[in-house]
Design a protein around this motif. Sequence first.
Motif, PDB file in Angstrom:
ATOM      1  N   LYS A  76       1.066  -1.045   0.245  1.00 15.98           N
ATOM      2  CA  LYS A  76      -0.065   0.140   0.038  1.00 15.98           C
ATOM      3  C   LYS A  76       0.909   1.173  -0.003  1.00 15.98           C
ATOM      4  O   LYS A  76       1.430   1.565   1.033  1.00 15.98           O
ATOM      5  N   GLY A  77       0.961   1.694  -1.170  1.00 10.95           N
ATOM      6  CA  GLY A  77       1.908   2.923  -1.225  1.00 10.95           C
ATOM      7  C   GLY A  77       3.444   2.604  -0.947  1.00 10.95           C
ATOM      8  O   GLY A  77       3.750   1.338  -1.613  1.00 10.95           O
ATOM      9  N   SER A  78       4.205   2.942  -0.281  1.00 11.51           N
ATOM     10  CA  SER A  78       5.405   2.475   0.240  1.00 11.51           C
ATOM     11  C   SER A  78       5.147   1.650   1.493  1.00 11.51           C
ATOM     12  O   SER A  78       6.573   1.079   1.906  1.00 11.51           O
ATOM     13  N   THR A  79       4.379   1.214   1.938  1.00  8.44           N
ATOM     14  CA  THR A  79       4.114   0.210   3.049  1.00  8.44           C
ATOM     15  C   THR A  79       3.460  -1.131   2.712  1.00  8.44           C
ATOM     16  O   THR A  79       2.908  -1.382   2.035  1.00  8.44           O
ATOM     17  N   ALA A  80       4.476  -2.319   3.090  1.00 14.09           N
ATOM     18  CA  ALA A  80       4.206  -3.443   2.932  1.00 14.09           C
ATOM     19  C   ALA A  80       3.114  -3.900   4.231  1.00 14.09           C
ATOM     20  O   ALA A  80       3.448  -3.743   5.381  1.00 14.09           O
ATOM     21  N   THR A  81       2.108  -4.605   3.913  1.00 13.21           N
ATOM     22  CA  THR A  81       1.205  -4.961   4.918  1.00 13.21           C
ATOM     23  C   THR A  81       0.938  -6.616   4.799  1.00 13.21           C
ATOM     24  O   THR A  81       0.872  -6.982   3.703  1.00 13.21           O
ATOM     25  N   MET A  82       0.550  -7.255   6.089  1.00  8.38           N
ATOM     26  CA  MET A  82       0.055  -8.576   5.929  1.00  8.38           C
ATOM     27  C   MET A  82      -1.025  -8.759   7.071  1.00  8.38           C
ATOM     28  O   MET A  82      -0.865  -8.307   7.982  1.00  8.38           O
ATOM     29  N   GLU A  83      -2.135  -9.478   6.514  1.00 10.19           N
ATOM     30  CA  GLU A  83      -3.297  -9.581   7.575  1.00 10.19           C
ATOM     31  C   GLU A  83      -4.008 -10.731   7.325  1.00 10.19           C
ATOM     32  O   GLU A  83      -3.842 -11.465   6.097  1.00 10.19           O
ATOM     33  N   MET A  84      -4.288 -11.356   8.459  1.00 11.39           N
ATOM     34  CA  MET A  84      -5.061 -12.607   8.485  1.00 11.39           C
ATOM     35  C   MET A  84      -6.276 -12.516   7.753  1.00 11.39           C
ATOM     36  O   MET A  84      -7.049 -11.488   7.838  1.00 11.39           O
ATOM     37  N   VAL A  85      -6.734 -13.384   7.042  1.00 13.36           N
ATOM     38  CA  VAL A  85      -8.250 -13.460   6.299  1.00 13.36           C
ATOM     39  C   VAL A  85      -8.936 -14.622   6.911  1.00 13.36           C
ATOM     40  O   VAL A  85      -8.443 -15.752   7.115  1.00 13.36           O
ATOM     41  N   SER A  86     -10.201 -14.549   6.927  1.00 15.70           N
ATOM     42  CA  SER A  86     -10.869 -15.873   7.553  1.00 15.70           C
ATOM     43  C   SER A  86     -11.657 -16.596   6.267  1.00 15.70           C
ATOM     44  O   SER A  86     -11.969 -17.721   6.468  1.00 15.70           O
ATOM     45  N   SER A  87     -11.746 -16.014   5.350  1.00 13.43           N
ATOM     46  CA  SER A  87     -12.169 -16.543   3.760  1.00 13.43           C
ATOM     47  C   SER A  87     -11.818 -15.842   2.689  1.00 13.43           C
ATOM     48  O   SER A  87     -11.448 -14.599   2.562  1.00 13.43           O
ATOM     49  N   ILE A  88     -11.856 -16.610   1.724  1.00  8.95           N
ATOM     50  CA  ILE A  88     -11.380 -16.165   0.216  1.00  8.95           C
ATOM     51  C   ILE A  88     -12.322 -16.695  -0.587  1.00  8.95           C
ATOM     52  O   ILE A  88     -12.349 -17.900  -0.786  1.00  8.95           O
ATOM     53  N   ASN A  89     -12.940 -15.939  -1.439  1.00 16.54           N
ATOM     54  CA  ASN A  89     -13.990 -16.115  -2.537  1.00 16.54           C
ATOM     55  C   ASN A  89     -12.849 -16.859  -4.005  1.00 16.54           C
ATOM     56  O   ASN A  89     -12.052 -16.049  -4.261  1.00 16.54           O
ATOM     57  N   VAL A  90     -13.357 -18.005  -4.629  1.00 22.65           N
ATOM     58  CA  VAL A  90     -12.966 -18.043  -5.777  1.00 22.65           C
ATOM     59  C   VAL A  90     -14.169 -18.179  -6.641  1.00 22.65           C
ATOM     60  O   VAL A  90     -15.152 -18.820  -6.545  1.00 22.65           O
ATOM     61  N   LYS A  99       0.684 -17.347  -3.416  1.00 23.91           N
ATOM     62  CA  LYS A  99       2.083 -17.250  -3.860  1.00 23.91           C
ATOM     63  C   LYS A  99       2.799 -16.163  -2.945  1.00 23.91           C
ATOM     64  O   LYS A  99       2.145 -15.459  -2.279  1.00 23.91           O
ATOM     65  N   PRO A 100       4.085 -16.006  -2.895  1.00 24.67           N
ATOM     66  CA  PRO A 100       4.775 -15.214  -2.113  1.00 24.67           C
ATOM     67  C   PRO A 100       4.357 -13.537  -2.493  1.00 24.67           C
ATOM     68  O   PRO A 100       3.901 -13.208  -3.645  1.00 24.67           O
ATOM     69  N   LYS A 101       4.177 -12.798  -1.391  1.00 24.71           N
ATOM     70  CA  LYS A 101       3.778 -11.157  -1.539  1.00 24.71           C
ATOM     71  C   LYS A 101       2.211 -11.348  -1.932  1.00 24.71           C
ATOM     72  O   LYS A 101       1.954 -10.111  -2.735  1.00 24.71           O
ATOM     73  N   SER A 102       1.531 -12.283  -1.762  1.00 26.77           N
ATOM     74  CA  SER A 102      -0.121 -12.319  -1.826  1.00 26.77           C
ATOM     75  C   SER A 102      -0.772 -13.119  -0.877  1.00 26.77           C
ATOM     76  O   SER A 102      -0.349 -13.286   0.137  1.00 26.77           O
ATOM     77  N   TYR A 103      -1.889 -13.715  -1.296  1.00 29.93           N
ATOM     78  CA  TYR A 103      -2.546 -14.702  -0.387  1.00 29.93           C
ATOM     79  C   TYR A 103      -1.208 -15.965  -0.211  1.00 29.93           C
ATOM     80  O   TYR A 103      -0.635 -16.185  -0.850  1.00 29.93           O
ATOM     81  N   HIS A 104      -1.300 -16.313   0.959  1.00 34.69           N
ATOM     82  CA  HIS A 104      -0.417 -17.351   1.476  1.00 34.69           C
ATOM     83  C   HIS A 104      -0.815 -17.933   2.940  1.00 34.69           C
ATOM     84  O   HIS A 104      -1.534 -17.454   3.503  1.00 34.69           O
ATOM     85  N   LEU A 105      -0.361 -18.916   3.215  1.00 32.67           N
ATOM     86  CA  LEU A 105      -0.695 -19.486   4.669  1.00 32.67           C
ATOM     87  C   LEU A 105       0.399 -19.183   5.581  1.00 32.67           C
ATOM     88  O   LEU A 105       1.644 -19.556   5.054  1.00 32.67           O
ATOM     89  N   MET A 106       0.275 -18.905   6.710  1.00 33.02           N
ATOM     90  CA  MET A 106       1.058 -18.789   7.806  1.00 33.02           C
ATOM     91  C   MET A 106       1.095 -20.036   8.450  1.00 33.02           C
ATOM     92  O   MET A 106      -0.009 -20.400   8.958  1.00 33.02           O
ATOM     93  N   MET A 107       2.212 -20.687   8.613  1.00 28.31           N
ATOM     94  CA  MET A 107       2.331 -21.964   9.221  1.00 28.31           C
ATOM     95  C   MET A 107       3.163 -22.157  10.708  1.00 28.31           C
ATOM     96  O   MET A 107       4.383 -21.947  10.391  1.00 28.31           O
ATOM     97  N   GLU A 108       2.824 -22.258  11.656  1.00 22.68           N
ATOM     98  CA  GLU A 108       3.409 -22.228  12.920  1.00 22.68           C
ATOM     99  C   GLU A 108       3.268 -23.606  13.750  1.00 22.68           C
ATOM    100  O   GLU A 108       2.370 -24.221  13.590  1.00 22.68           O
ATOM    101  N   GLN A 109       4.230 -23.396  14.629  1.00 17.42           N
ATOM    102  CA  GLN A 109       4.547 -24.719  15.644  1.00 17.42           C
ATOM    103  C   GLN A 109       4.350 -25.958  14.815  1.00 17.42           C
ATOM    104  O   GLN A 109       3.540 -26.777  15.370  1.00 17.42           O
TER     105      GLN A 109
END
Length: 146
Positions: A76-90, A99-109
Amino acid sequence: MKKTAVILGVVTDALLPAVSHAVTLEVHDCWVRAMPPRLPSSGYFTLSNNGPQPVTLTAARSPAFGMTMMHKSENKGSTATMEMVSSINVPAHGTLEFKPKSYHLMMEQPPKPLQVGSTIPLQLTFSDKSTVDVQCAVKSAATVGN
């Protein structure tokens, strides 16, 4: 390229030309970064909706991780953001790329370290409670694409 498809609600590992008109969802090119212990990993794949109705992806999970969340990265302009989403429409007859720098899964533990060259299971869940299971390749942390 290994493809997984749902044919009339049943998961299959191959696309059969004789029944390809019945295919609704296809997941391919699934891969996960192998990260050092205690660092989150990320997962990527392509989801194709070959059906006449839109679908909504609501969750992803893998026994190789204690927690898996869907995120979206944006510039967003000069700022990169990342936020959790609860659903995604196809959309109907559409494709969604994780893909990198777009939708992705964050996988922890992860309960144990991932081994580059191995595969891990991933299950995608949709708003109608249907699921698609896929195997994801484990790739080096330095991987930037498929």
